[in-house]
Design a protein around this motif. Structure first.
Motif, PDB file in Angstrom:
ATOM      1  N   ARG A 139       0.838  -1.209   0.000  1.00 41.09           N
ATOM      2  CA  ARG A 139       0.000   0.000   0.000  1.00 41.09           C
ATOM      3  C   ARG A 139       0.869   1.255   0.000  1.00 41.09           C
ATOM      4  O   ARG A 139       0.549   2.245  -0.636  1.00 41.09           O
ATOM      5  CB  ARG A 139      -0.917   0.004   1.237  1.00 41.09           C
ATOM      6  N   VAL A 140       1.992   1.209   0.713  1.00 34.88           N
ATOM      7  CA  VAL A 140       2.872   2.383   0.748  1.00 34.88           C
ATOM      8  C   VAL A 140       3.692   2.466  -0.544  1.00 34.88           C
ATOM      9  O   VAL A 140       3.884   3.544  -1.103  1.00 34.88           O
ATOM     10  CB  VAL A 140       3.828   2.310   1.961  1.00 34.88           C
ATOM     11  N   ILE A 141       4.142   1.314  -1.024  1.00 36.42           N
ATOM     12  CA  ILE A 141       4.971   1.296  -2.232  1.00 36.42           C
ATOM     13  C   ILE A 141       4.257   1.988  -3.386  1.00 36.42           C
ATOM     14  O   ILE A 141       4.835   2.751  -4.130  1.00 36.42           O
ATOM     15  CB  ILE A 141       5.353  -0.158  -2.590  1.00 36.42           C
TER      16      ILE A 141
ATOM     17  N   VAL B 296       5.561  11.433   1.669  1.00 37.86           N
ATOM     18  CA  VAL B 296       5.037  10.197   2.241  1.00 37.86           C
ATOM     19  C   VAL B 296       6.019   9.735   3.314  1.00 37.86           C
ATOM     20  O   VAL B 296       7.171   9.444   3.019  1.00 37.86           O
ATOM     21  CB  VAL B 296       4.903   9.112   1.149  1.00 37.86           C
ATOM     22  N   VAL B 297       5.568   9.721   4.565  1.00 39.54           N
ATOM     23  CA  VAL B 297       6.441   9.289   5.655  1.00 39.54           C
ATOM     24  C   VAL B 297       6.129   7.825   5.973  1.00 39.54           C
ATOM     25  O   VAL B 297       4.958   7.452   6.095  1.00 39.54           O
ATOM     26  CB  VAL B 297       6.202  10.132   6.931  1.00 39.54           C
ATOM     27  N   VAL B 298       7.162   7.014   6.077  1.00 38.08           N
ATOM     28  CA  VAL B 298       6.970   5.619   6.479  1.00 38.08           C
ATOM     29  C   VAL B 298       7.611   5.440   7.846  1.00 38.08           C
ATOM     30  O   VAL B 298       8.830   5.418   7.981  1.00 38.08           O
ATOM     31  CB  VAL B 298       7.600   4.657   5.447  1.00 38.08           C
ATOM     32  N   GLN B 299       6.757   5.378   8.870  1.00 38.52           N
ATOM     33  CA  GLN B 299       7.224   5.196  10.252  1.00 38.52           C
ATOM     34  C   GLN B 299       7.084   3.720  10.605  1.00 38.52           C
ATOM     35  O   GLN B 299       6.079   3.085  10.280  1.00 38.52           O
ATOM     36  CB  GLN B 299       6.387   6.082  11.190  1.00 38.52           C
TER      37      GLN B 299
ATOM     38  N   VAL C 169      13.281  -1.464   2.733  1.00 36.21           N
ATOM     39  CA  VAL C 169      12.741  -2.301   1.657  1.00 36.21           C
ATOM     40  C   VAL C 169      11.614  -1.545   0.934  1.00 36.21           C
ATOM     41  O   VAL C 169      11.591  -1.454  -0.292  1.00 36.21           O
ATOM     42  CB  VAL C 169      12.214  -3.630   2.269  1.00 36.21           C
ATOM     43  N   VAL C 170      10.697  -1.009   1.702  1.00 32.86           N
ATOM     44  CA  VAL C 170       9.561  -0.295   1.117  1.00 32.86           C
ATOM     45  C   VAL C 170      10.053   0.919   0.312  1.00 32.86           C
ATOM     46  O   VAL C 170       9.627   1.161  -0.814  1.00 32.86           O
ATOM     47  CB  VAL C 170       8.565   0.143   2.217  1.00 32.86           C
ATOM     48  N   GLY C 171      10.992   1.661   0.885  1.00 31.26           N
ATOM     49  CA  GLY C 171      11.489   2.866   0.206  1.00 31.26           C
ATOM     50  C   GLY C 171      12.140   2.531  -1.116  1.00 31.26           C
ATOM     51  O   GLY C 171      11.901   3.212  -2.129  1.00 31.26           O
ATOM     52  N   LEU C 172      12.941   1.474  -1.132  1.00 31.56           N
ATOM     53  CA  LEU C 172      13.652   1.125  -2.374  1.00 31.56           C
ATOM     54  C   LEU C 172      12.682   0.568  -3.420  1.00 31.56           C
ATOM     55  O   LEU C 172      12.766   0.906  -4.605  1.00 31.56           O
ATOM     56  CB  LEU C 172      14.761   0.106  -2.074  1.00 31.56           C
ATOM     57  N   HIS C 173      11.760  -0.279  -2.979  1.00 29.50           N
ATOM     58  CA  HIS C 173      10.789  -0.816  -3.938  1.00 29.50           C
ATOM     59  C   HIS C 173       9.844   0.285  -4.413  1.00 29.50           C
ATOM     60  O   HIS C 173       9.401   0.276  -5.551  1.00 29.50           O
ATOM     61  CB  HIS C 173      10.014  -1.991  -3.317  1.00 29.50           C
ATOM     62  N   ARG C 174       9.578   1.227  -3.541  1.00 26.36           N
ATOM     63  CA  ARG C 174       8.732   2.359  -3.964  1.00 26.36           C
ATOM     64  C   ARG C 174       9.459   3.195  -5.020  1.00 26.36           C
ATOM     65  O   ARG C 174       8.862   3.631  -5.994  1.00 26.36           O
ATOM     66  CB  ARG C 174       8.393   3.210  -2.738  1.00 26.36           C
ATOM     67  N   ALA C 175      10.758   3.388  -4.817  1.00 29.45           N
ATOM     68  CA  ALA C 175      11.527   4.142  -5.814  1.00 29.45           C
ATOM     69  C   ALA C 175      11.426   3.430  -7.164  1.00 29.45           C
ATOM     70  O   ALA C 175      11.173   4.059  -8.207  1.00 29.45           O
ATOM     71  CB  ALA C 175      12.984   4.257  -5.371  1.00 29.45           C
ATOM     72  N   ALA C 176      11.597   2.096  -7.154  1.00 30.27           N
ATOM     73  CA  ALA C 176      11.518   1.340  -8.414  1.00 30.27           C
ATOM     74  C   ALA C 176      10.103   1.420  -8.984  1.00 30.27           C
ATOM     75  O   ALA C 176       9.912   1.613 -10.190  1.00 30.27           O
ATOM     76  CB  ALA C 176      11.916  -0.110  -8.161  1.00 30.27           C
ATOM     77  N   TRP C 177       9.111   1.295  -8.106  1.00 33.40           N
ATOM     78  CA  TRP C 177       7.717   1.337  -8.562  1.00 33.40           C
ATOM     79  C   TRP C 177       7.418   2.688  -9.237  1.00 33.40           C
ATOM     80  O   TRP C 177       6.814   2.745 -10.305  1.00 33.40           O
ATOM     81  CB  TRP C 177       6.781   1.101  -7.368  1.00 33.40           C
ATOM     82  N   LEU C 178       7.888   3.758  -8.611  1.00 35.50           N
ATOM     83  CA  LEU C 178       7.660   5.090  -9.197  1.00 35.50           C
ATOM     84  C   LEU C 178       8.410   5.209 -10.528  1.00 35.50           C
ATOM     85  O   LEU C 178       7.904   5.799 -11.480  1.00 35.50           O
ATOM     86  CB  LEU C 178       8.132   6.189  -8.234  1.00 35.50           C
ATOM     87  N   ALA C 179       9.624   4.645 -10.566  1.00 36.72           N
ATOM     88  CA  ALA C 179      10.403   4.727 -11.809  1.00 36.72           C
ATOM     89  C   ALA C 179       9.635   4.058 -12.956  1.00 36.72           C
ATOM     90  O   ALA C 179       9.629   4.551 -14.090  1.00 36.72           O
ATOM     91  CB  ALA C 179      11.769   4.070 -11.623  1.00 36.72           C
TER      92      ALA C 179
ATOM     93  N   VAL D 202       1.446  10.141   6.870  1.00 43.12           N
ATOM     94  CA  VAL D 202       2.303   9.236   7.649  1.00 43.12           C
ATOM     95  C   VAL D 202       1.705   7.828   7.628  1.00 43.12           C
ATOM     96  O   VAL D 202       0.526   7.645   7.919  1.00 43.12           O
ATOM     97  CB  VAL D 202       2.439   9.718   9.115  1.00 43.12           C
ATOM     98  N   HIS D 203       2.512   6.854   7.210  1.00 40.82           N
ATOM     99  CA  HIS D 203       2.060   5.460   7.133  1.00 40.82           C
ATOM    100  C   HIS D 203       2.882   4.649   8.123  1.00 40.82           C
ATOM    101  O   HIS D 203       4.106   4.733   8.115  1.00 40.82           O
ATOM    102  CB  HIS D 203       2.254   4.912   5.722  1.00 40.82           C
ATOM    103  N   THR D 204       2.209   3.863   8.930  1.00 45.10           N
ATOM    104  CA  THR D 204       2.942   3.110   9.957  1.00 45.10           C
ATOM    105  C   THR D 204       3.010   1.632   9.594  1.00 45.10           C
ATOM    106  O   THR D 204       1.991   1.021   9.256  1.00 45.10           O
ATOM    107  CB  THR D 204       2.240   3.281  11.324  1.00 45.10           C
ATOM    108  N   LEU D 205       4.212   1.082   9.655  1.00 44.65           N
ATOM    109  CA  LEU D 205       4.385  -0.357   9.447  1.00 44.65           C
ATOM    110  C   LEU D 205       4.464  -1.017  10.820  1.00 44.65           C
ATOM    111  O   LEU D 205       5.152  -0.514  11.714  1.00 44.65           O
ATOM    112  CB  LEU D 205       5.658  -0.638   8.649  1.00 44.65           C
ATOM    113  N   THR D 206       3.767  -2.115  10.977  1.00 44.19           N
ATOM    114  CA  THR D 206       3.627  -2.678  12.327  1.00 44.19           C
ATOM    115  C   THR D 206       4.255  -4.064  12.478  1.00 44.19           C
ATOM    116  O   THR D 206       4.445  -4.534  13.594  1.00 44.19           O
ATOM    117  CB  THR D 206       2.130  -2.807  12.678  1.00 44.19           C
TER     118      THR D 206
END
Ligand SMILES: Nc1ncnc2c1ncn2[C@@H]1O[C@H](COP(=O)(O)OP(=O)(O)OP(=O)(O)O)[C@@H](O)[C@H]1O
Length: 731
Positions: free
Chosen positions: A179-181, A189-192, A201-211, A506-510
């Motif tokens: 959902r965050v990716i 978009v903050v991922v806490q 992991v989420v940040g890097l995959h999100r970068a690829a997803w956006l690319a 802000v999105h929280t991973l639990t």
């Protein structure tokens, strides 16, 4: 007994076919590039680059990791898109919008899927087929029994031993992460999330997803920033393995493109002043104070003649140019032209009045040393280094620039004698960057920036990033509880307001994917001391067992640490020896004396089984085993000692060992009740109950499943969970 999935062979053939098509496609493309006769060097260069990317893009992960069926459609999902020779899609890339349903579907909420199937493959051979979601239909091959489980593919991935570098995880991205990716790329978009919840992991995959999905952003360029080269080295292979090689990756210190490098550290109080937003006002004001004209007249000697310009004309000119929003050096050029024009005009008017020939034009005037000296007085030219050095060493200038912004003792922290040499700190770099912007305007900008471990950013660092991303499109990854530097905050807003004007989401991973539950429980005893409002993640790892605490003598401490590391090495486990910074050099020496080969974590050298890391650099890293050395010294190392401990204790995926000779710090020992007492005092126990109450069905199912796993179901039941909702077939 093992049962083979009825469609096992058929799926194996499909996967083989996908690999064949990929191999053939890549070979053809390679041949085309090799055969292409480029007429121009630049084309040849571009083709060679394409060839390198192509050869890289074979990647190493599983090519096809899933299948999803709707009533009328069947799609295979993989690390990359694969077509057959008629351009029919054989495998959908993980990042395609069409793959979204695969990640979103859970046993409880399958969406419109009738089947979500996961493949576990090794070296192109299918190992297992797991049907994670099976909707009951006439054709269904399994029945549901109302129970959720942690995905087997995920458990298998997590059980793989670490090899020192982060890997892509497209096959096992969890719906909370997905959902965050794929959150839209605009805004902040903050991922806490607690340690190991997959923020990086989420940040890097999100970068690829956006690319892949936002060509508009990709065209503007993208950047990933990490706080240290150590961390950057650890994860820098992930994006290329996702076929994205055009995203810049940089450590924070490299952001400043000028000549200065951070070679020293300074007291936290000084770093805090230099990193505060007030510093940006101070620097701007200091520069402003160097611009102006208050002399009665400017006289330029021209041979035997004099060119005279009245002071008020110059004053008006300077004020007019000051009013334009231009970088300092550009404005100086404008002033240089305008002043020489004014001087030429005054000269021509005066000569004409006296019927004498005009002897100088603008260009002649600009060559006069008196002209240039005057220009330097009214609008000096600096490099950022010259400006900041000069400001720091000029008391009177500092006093006037800091007035109303800093107290006298704070201002005094900025002062350094001009004899103090050239050593710069990280905080200085961002003052230099701010000045560089004032002097020269923006440099390189990007369409999106991903910031890892963002909780430690100073406002000045955030401003430097904001300047590089005018659209304000950021992914901010971090954990407020893991702030170990000068900046400790209660809310993300305190940081994001320096990044962009718009509000951040802000999105929280639990769910914790790294730290085994027993180690996390011990580490969490630090949490009430550092961030009572934050809950630890819910770990889905069991690990090897309880943390081991070893007491040693001062003389034997490091020898015992190395012996322990050797023992784990013999069990083929990687270990990270996390040391107080002050013990680091000695530990390297002891390892040498004992002939134990260790990687130097400061250089991002993670290739060996044992890596030494000073705790100040351990953020974001992970090892099978963490050997934590002398926690009392770590706790005492900085004002954020408890936070530093929390970070260090949450780096292991299997086992946490502690070796100490000093008394263990508060809330640290396994049997220390301080953590629980505090937990109650701060009302954190209630918030834990509250958290469980707020979990959605999917997460709650995950927790239930975890509790069952921790309760240790008999081995054979785990291997073949009969009666589970998800039918599982084992080869
Ligand atoms: N969906 C997933 N599938 C497989 N592995 C995962 C998944 N999500 C996270 N992991 C693994 O969990 C570990 C922790 O992930 P990551 O480093 O991104 O966490 P983090 O939240 O950034 O941690 P920290 O707070 O320590 O920086 C890594 O080994 C990562 O590969």
């Amino acid at each position: 007994m093992t049962i083979q999935h009825p469609e096992f062979e058929q799926e194996q053939r499909y996967i083989e076919q996908a690999y064949d098509l990929l191999d053939r496609g890549l070979a053809d493309a390679e041949q085309n590039i090799v055969n292409f006769e480029a007429l121009h060097r630049s084309t040849a260069h571009a083709m060679n680059r394409a060839l390198a990317i192509l050869r890289n893009s074979r990647g190493s992960g599983q090519l096809v990791f899933g299948r999803m069926d709707r009533e009328d459609e069947q799609l295979y999902i993989g690390r990359r898109r694969v077509y057959d020779t008629d351009r029919n899609l054989v495998v959908v890339g993980w990042h395609a919008p069409a793959a979204a349903a695969f990640y979103d579907a859970t046993p409880q909420e399958p969406g419109d899927l009738v089947l979500k199937r996961v493949f576990i493959e090794q070296d192109r051979r299918l190992q297992r087929v797991v049907d994670e979601v099976v909707r009951q239909t006439a054709q269904s091959i399994a029945t549901s029994a109302g129970d959720a489980s942690i995905s087997d593919a995920l458990l298998q991935e997590l059980d793989r031993s670490r090899d020192g570098a982060m890997r892509e995880v497209v096959a096992t991205i969890q719906s909370e992460q997905y959902r965050v990716i794929r959150h839209p790329g605009d805004g902040v978009v903050v991922v806490q999330g607690g340690p190991g919840t997959g923020k990086t992991v989420v940040g890097l995959h999100r970068a690829a997803w956006l690319a892949f999905n936002r060509p508009d952003i990709r065209k503007l360029g993208m950047l990933v920033v990490a706080p240290s080269t150590t961390l950057l080295t650890y994860f820098s292979g992930v994006l290329p393995s996702l076929d994205v090689s055009d995203i810049d990756q940089m450590d924070l210190d490299s952001l400043y493109g000028g000549e200065a490098r951070a070679t020293t550290v300074e007291p936290v109080e000084t770093a805090r002043i230099k990193g505060s937003a007030a510093m940006s006002v101070l620097l701007r004001r200091a520069l402003d104070q160097r611009i102006g004209w208050d002399e009665d007249e400017l006289v330029l000697p021209l041979g035997a003649d004099r060119i005279r310009i009245p002071g008020d004309e110059i004053y008006r000119l300077v004020e007019d140019i000051k009013g334009r929003v231009l970088p300092h050096n550009e404005a100086r050029d404008v002033l240089r032209q305008a002043l020489s024009a004014l001087a030429a005009k005054n000269h021509a008017d005066a000569q004409r009045l006296q019927n004498r020939p005009v002897r100088a034009n603008e260009a002649t005037i600009r060559r006069l040393s008196a002209f240039n000296n005057a220009l330097d007085r009214m609008w000096p030219s600096f490099t950022p280094e010259e400006f900041v050095r000069s400001l720091y060493s000029t008391q009177s200038w500092l006093i006037s620039a800091a007035e109303g912004l800093l107290a006298a003792d704070e201002r005094a922290r900025l002062f350094r004698s001009s004899l103090d040499g050239e050593a710069w700190t990280r905080a200085d770099l961002f003052c230099l960057d701010e000045v560089s912007f004032l002097l020269n305007g923006d440099s390189m900008t990007y369409g999106h920036i991903v910031i890892d471990e963002a909780q430690d950013l100073s406002p000045m660092e955030a401003r430097a990033l904001a300047r590089r991303c005018p659209s304000g499109s950021f992914t901010v990854l971090g954990d407020l509880a893991q702030a170990t530097g000068v900046w400790v905050r209660d809310t993300w807003q305190e940081l994001t307001e320096h990044l962009a004007t718009a509000d951040a989401s802000v999105h929280t991973l639990t769910i914790g994917y790294r730290v085994p539950a027993p180690a996390l429980a011990l580490a969490a005893k630090q949490l009430p001391l550092v961030s009572p409002d934050l809950e630890p993640p819910l770990s889905i790892r069991v690990g090897r067992g309880e943390p081991q605490i070893w007491q040693s003598s001062t003389e034997e401490l490091l020898v015992e640490v190395m012996t322990l590391a050797e023992r784990y090495r013999d069990e083929s486990l990687t270990s990270g020896v996390l040391l107080p910074d002050a013990l680091y050099d000695e530990a390297l020496r002891v390892a040498g004396d004992q002939h134990i080969k260790v990687g130097d974590g400061r250089d991002g050298d993670f290739a060996l089984e044992v890596t030494l890391v000073p705790v100040s650099l351990c953020k974001g890293l992970e090892f099978d085993v963490v050997i934590l050395v002398e926690p009392a010294a770590i706790a005492a190392q900085s004002v954020q000692g408890a936070r530093q401990l929390y970070v260090a204790m949450t780096r292991c995926t299997q086992q946490l060992d502690v070796v100490h000779c000093e008394v263990l710090p508060a809330g640290f020992s396994q049997h220390d009740e301080l953590g629980d007492e505090l937990l109650e005092r701060e009302g954190a126990a209630e918030s834990m109950i509250d958290l469980l109450g707020r979990l959605n069905a999917e997460d709650l199912a995950l927790v239930e499943s975890l509790v069952r796993r921790l309760a240790g179901p008999p081995e054979e039941v785990r291997a073949l969970p009969s009666g589970q909702r998800d039918e599982e077939w084992i080869q």
